[in-house]
Design an enzyme around this catalytic site. Structure first.
Site, short mmCIF file in Angstrom:
data_model
loop_
_atom_site.label_atom_id
_atom_site.label_comp_id
_atom_site.label_asym_id
_atom_site.label_seq_id
_atom_site.Cartn_x
_atom_site.Cartn_y
_atom_site.Cartn_z
N HIS A 235 0.86 -1.19 0.00
CA HIS A 235 0.00 0.00 0.00
C HIS A 235 0.89 1.24 0.00
CE1 HIS A 235 -2.39 3.24 1.80
NE2 HIS A 235 -3.49 2.56 1.46
N ARG A 278 -2.71 1.34 -4.59
CA ARG A 278 -2.61 -0.12 -4.59
C ARG A 278 -3.00 -0.64 -5.96
NH1 ARG A 278 -6.64 -2.16 -0.28
NH2 ARG A 278 -7.63 -0.13 -0.57
N LYS A 281 -6.56 0.01 -8.01
CA LYS A 281 -7.25 1.15 -7.43
C LYS A 281 -7.17 2.34 -8.37
CE LYS A 281 -8.54 -0.64 -3.50
NZ LYS A 281 -9.97 -0.75 -3.12
N ASP A 284 -5.06 8.84 -7.45
CA ASP A 284 -5.36 9.74 -6.33
C ASP A 284 -4.16 10.67 -6.18
OD1 ASP A 284 -5.66 10.98 -3.83
OD2 ASP A 284 -6.67 9.25 -2.96
N CYS A 286 -2.93 12.34 -3.80
CA CYS A 286 -2.07 12.27 -2.61
C CYS A 286 -0.90 11.32 -2.82
CB CYS A 286 -2.87 11.86 -1.37
SG CYS A 286 -3.38 10.13 -1.32
N TYR A 287 -1.10 10.32 -3.69
CA TYR A 287 -0.02 9.37 -3.95
C TYR A 287 1.07 9.96 -4.84
CZ TYR A 287 -2.94 5.99 -1.63
OH TYR A 287 -3.68 5.34 -0.67
N ASP A 394 -8.45 15.08 -4.75
CA ASP A 394 -8.06 13.72 -5.12
C ASP A 394 -8.04 13.57 -6.65
OD1 ASP A 394 -8.33 11.06 -5.95
OD2 ASP A 394 -9.75 10.52 -4.41
N ASP A 401 -9.56 19.56 -0.34
CA ASP A 401 -9.36 19.43 1.09
C ASP A 401 -7.90 19.73 1.41
OD1 ASP A 401 -7.81 16.81 1.19
OD2 ASP A 401 -9.64 16.12 0.24
N HIS A 404 -5.25 16.67 0.60
CA HIS A 404 -4.81 16.53 -0.79
C HIS A 404 -4.07 17.77 -1.28
CE1 HIS A 404 -7.71 13.14 -0.78
NE2 HIS A 404 -6.87 12.65 -1.66
#
Length: 439
Positions: A235, A278, A281, A284, A286-287, A394, A401, A404
């Site tokens: 993850h 992952r 998925k 996103d 944030c990754y 995201d 937010d 992010h």
């Protein structure tokens, strides 16, 4: 108009709920990733008026708009945020760090931030999520990093280092890891929060680090990435924590680095350009940081292991020296600019409003990091920016937010500015009673 031929997800003749979500996400993102030269004149003019693009049809980082959104979060929050009462140190950190990256620090609010966090520090050591709350690894990490981002004597001297060390030792488990709180879970995240804070506070002792590397190494999965615990699925967030923890310990080269790097590279989405957390998925933003930073660390470790000209006195934790060396190294290497299909869609590197400075174009085969840096920047700036009211999100369709916003900007910084050089890690002296080495 770009049809993104060859980049669409292949269902391989078997449509599932997961594949439907992925295809839908790609369709939405593809609309945001179209080059501005394909827009109508009317639409381009509207984007220029709102300063989303400049006169050369180039996307801009809406620095002031994002800063206004973030600063307002430090001044006052709507009632709905009561559900995040135990995450107050995180909100302080996400906002302060994001504004630091934007070069728009809210200095006039720093005393309030310090005062707020001071009520969350427990006499027994560590910070809780709010006043009177149990010390917990995650908000403790956030509080310390927020205070270190502020960096003033008032902020740094507020941290009770001896009590912090006592708290950390009380969280140490028999398997080498650390508990997130009393009787809490023991995983790579909780362990990293201890290592990172201990390193930055100069209290990383042999007693504290005994058997920690073995625990983190056991969290690497058959996929190549790291999970939260031994046997868990790899993850992105836990992977960063485990690998960064190993880097702090000087043991990152002991993992299966090739498998780790390959797992990370497979997490970058072909069409969108951002990262997923992952396997199977959705992308996103944030990754952009969690995976992008891990790939940057892979390059640092790999450069060290293959270099014969490394300075054996260079310490990984002397970051000022690290970046000075990186600057010198960067000037000695010419990075080829790959302009295939990207001529009309340049990304602005300068976080100021000066549009005369541009990044070097990078792609799969150029740039110093082992991923497509340009594609990641395009995803963040085209898909993650909330161009109406500021903040980052995201993905398209999701609300903005602070979380992010922080990690999108962190990922953008890595993709634009990260330079890697060979490193070695040597132990530093520690002094629980000293004050001069708190910073």
């Amino acid at each position: 108009m770009d049809d993104f031929s060859g980049y669409w997800f292949d269902c391989e003749g078997m449509e599932t709920a997961t594949s439907k979500e992925q295809c839908n996400c790609e369709t939405i993102c593809s609309e945001f990733l179209q080059p501005f030269c394909s827009y109508t004149n009317k639409m381009r003019q509207k984007l220029k008026v709102t300063k989303v693009i400049n006169e050369n049809n180039e996307i801009r980082l809406l620095r002031s708009l994002h800063a206004n959104y973030l600063t307002a979060g430090l001044e006052n929050l709507p009632g709905g945020f009561v559900s995040l009462d135990c995450s107050r140190p995180w909100i302080c950190y996400w906002i302060c760090h994001a504004l630091y990256l934007l070069h728009m620090e809210p200095v006039h609010l720093y005393s309030r931030v310090i005062s707020t966090l001071s009520f969350m520090q427990n006499k027994s050591g560590g910070f809780g999520g709010g006043p009177g709350q149990l010390s917990q690894g995650a908000p403790n990490y956030a509080a310390v990093m927020a205070l270190c981002t502020i960096g003033s004597h008032e902020a740094l001297s507020m941290i009770d280092r001896p009590a912090m060390y006592h708290y950390f030792m009380s969280m140490k488990a028999a398997n080498g890891g650390f508990s997130i709180h009393t009787d809490g879970e023991i995983d790579s995240r909780s362990t990293y929060t201890v290592l990172a804070v201990a390193r930055i506070l100069n209290i990383l002792t042999p007693e504290l680090t005994h058997s920690v590397a073995q625990f983190l190494l056991s969290c690497q999965s058959y996929e190549g990435g790291f999970g939260g615990e031994p046997g868990n699925e790899a993850h992105g967030g836990y992977n960063f924590c485990a690998f960064a923890g190993l880097l702090i310990l000087g043991a990152a080269d002991r993992c299966n680095l090739r498998a780790h790097e390959q797992w990370l590279q497979r997490r970058q989405m072909k069409l969108e350009g951002g990262f997923q957390g992952r396997t199977n998925k959705l992308v996103d933003s944030c990754y952009s940081f969690w995976q992008g930073a891990s790939l940057a660390m892979c390059e640092m470790v790999r450069s060290h292991s293959t270099s014969v000209a490394v300075d054996s006195c260079l310490d990984l934790y002397d970051m000022e020296l690290h970046f000075q060396q990186a600057e010198v190294a960067a000037h000695s290497v010419e990075i080829a600019a790959d302009r295939d299909g990207l001529e009309d869609d340049v990304v602005d590197v300068d976080l100021d409003d000066n549009l005369s400075s541009r990044i070097q174009k990078v792609s799969d085969t150029s740039g110093c990091l082992p991923f497509n840096q340009h594609a990641l920047q395009r995803y963040i700036l085209h898909c993650a920016q909330s161009v109406e009211n500021g903040g980052l999100r995201d993905k398209p369709g999701k609300p903005r937010d602070f979380y992010h916003s922080c990690y999108s900007l962190s990922g953008l910084s890595i993709a634009q500015s990260c330079k890697t050089i060979p490193i070695t890690s040597t132990p530093l002296a520690f002094d629980l009673q000293g004050e001069d080495d708190v910073a």
